[in-house]
Design a protein around this motif. Structure first.
Motif, PDB file in Angstrom:
ATOM      1  N   TYR A  94       0.827  -1.210   0.000  1.00 35.35           N
ATOM      2  CA  TYR A  94       0.000   0.000   0.000  1.00 35.35           C
ATOM      3  C   TYR A  94       0.861   1.260   0.000  1.00 35.35           C
ATOM      4  O   TYR A  94       0.558   2.234  -0.719  1.00 35.35           O
ATOM      5  CB  TYR A  94      -0.918   0.002   1.220  1.00 35.35           C
ATOM      6  CG  TYR A  94      -1.568   1.334   1.481  1.00 35.35           C
ATOM      7  CD1 TYR A  94      -2.585   1.808   0.663  1.00 35.35           C
ATOM      8  CD2 TYR A  94      -1.140   2.130   2.536  1.00 35.35           C
ATOM      9  CE1 TYR A  94      -3.166   3.047   0.885  1.00 35.35           C
ATOM     10  CE2 TYR A  94      -1.718   3.365   2.775  1.00 35.35           C
ATOM     11  CZ  TYR A  94      -2.722   3.821   1.950  1.00 35.35           C
ATOM     12  OH  TYR A  94      -3.294   5.050   2.174  1.00 35.35           O
ATOM     13  N   LEU A  95       1.943   1.246   0.791  1.00 33.35           N
ATOM     14  CA  LEU A  95       2.823   2.422   0.827  1.00 33.35           C
ATOM     15  C   LEU A  95       3.451   2.670  -0.536  1.00 33.35           C
ATOM     16  O   LEU A  95       3.521   3.819  -0.995  1.00 33.35           O
ATOM     17  CB  LEU A  95       3.903   2.222   1.891  1.00 33.35           C
ATOM     18  CG  LEU A  95       3.435   2.185   3.349  1.00 33.35           C
ATOM     19  CD1 LEU A  95       4.623   1.987   4.281  1.00 33.35           C
ATOM     20  CD2 LEU A  95       2.688   3.468   3.712  1.00 33.35           C
ATOM     21  N   LEU A 100       2.580   6.048  -2.563  1.00 35.27           N
ATOM     22  CA  LEU A 100       3.636   7.053  -2.657  1.00 35.27           C
ATOM     23  C   LEU A 100       4.361   7.031  -3.997  1.00 35.27           C
ATOM     24  O   LEU A 100       4.775   8.091  -4.490  1.00 35.27           O
ATOM     25  CB  LEU A 100       4.651   6.841  -1.516  1.00 35.27           C
ATOM     26  CG  LEU A 100       4.080   6.934  -0.098  1.00 35.27           C
ATOM     27  CD1 LEU A 100       5.165   6.669   0.928  1.00 35.27           C
ATOM     28  CD2 LEU A 100       3.434   8.302   0.138  1.00 35.27           C
TER      29      LEU A 100
END
Length: 261
Positions: free
Chosen positions: A175-176, A180
């Motif tokens: 998810y990061l 990002l």
């Protein structure tokens, strides 16, 4: 000995080891199920909870950290390739299935084999060397009930739970990277994650974690009980436990791949 004799000795040692492990497995399953109603069963209150803390709960931080870093690395490398073709959204499905089906259970089992498995072997082999196991038999206490059963049950519960934690850590790393690096919205990530994961995949992941936990516990106990010699034998048994456990885990994971896929 010649080459043929060495091969025969290795095969016989492996046969004896597997025979001992299967014996411990049958005894552990019996005392965990039907043995609960056996009058010969000794109540060891508090032993299971202590082993759960020592073998499972204490390994939570290292399992989360390592699986998070592995998931972060895999996600970043996959995102670089997928972005080249404009298919960054498929990162979610890839990292979710990879973590739940392979990386999560396998990494958790390898970490526990090196941490908890070696601790079990060192503890039990020290008891054998100091003849504490013989003292248990003299007092009428079955070594399987006192030494094997609590550790078997603790690993049976701790490994699937830590496997699920590892899966969550890997998905969080994905998810990061998706948020990002790719710029993927959270709603799309959750939607893709929900579509890619099913009850069947989660059940297979937990089942693999359960079997890996059995392998770690039984191999560690078997190596500890079969130790012979002095203090130097403890180190040899611990090394053999880690090597045998990791080899058995990877071999079992390969067999699961043929069965599930």
């Amino acid at each position: 000995m010649g080459r043929v004799e060495q091969i025969g000795e290795a095969i016989y040692a492996l046969y004896y080891e597997l025979k001992h492990i299967l014996y411990l497995l049958s005894e552990s399953i019996y005392w965990s199920t039907l043995g609960r109603f056996d009058k010969m069963r000794l109540p060891f209150k508090g032993v299971l909870s202590l082993q759960m803390i020592r073998l499972g709960s204490s390994a939570t931080a290292i399992v989360f950290l390592l699986t998070f870093l592995v998931g972060l690395t895999l996600s970043f490398q996959s995102a670089m390739m997928l972005e080249t073709f404009g298919a960054g959204v498929f990162l979610v499905r890839g990292i979710a299935i990879t973590m739940f089906m392979e990386i999560g259970p396998l990494m958790t089992a390898i970490i526990l084999a090196g941490r908890s498995g070696s601790a079990i072997t060192a503890e039990i082999s020290s008891m054998v060397v100091q003849e504490e196991v013989k003292a248990l038999r003299v007092m009428g206490i079955h070594p399987v009930q006192y030494l094997v059963l609590p550790r078997f049950q603790a690993m049976s519960m701790a490994t699937p739970l830590l496997t699920m934690l590892a899966n969550v850590a890997g998905c969080f790393a994905g998810y990061l990277v998706a948020a990002l690096y790719i710029g993927l919205p959270t709603s799309i990530f959750i939607s893709e994650l929900r579509e890619s994961l099913s009850i069947d995949i989660m059940a297979k992941s937990l089942f693999k974690g359960l079997v890996f936990g059995w392998i770690i516990a039984l191999v560690a106990v078997s190596k500890g009980l079969s130790v012979r010699g002095g203090a130097d034998a403890v180190g040899v048994a611990t090394t053999k436990c880690v090597v045998f456990s990791i080899t058995a885990i990877i071999l079992t994971d390969a067999i699961f791949s043929f069965i599930f896929y």
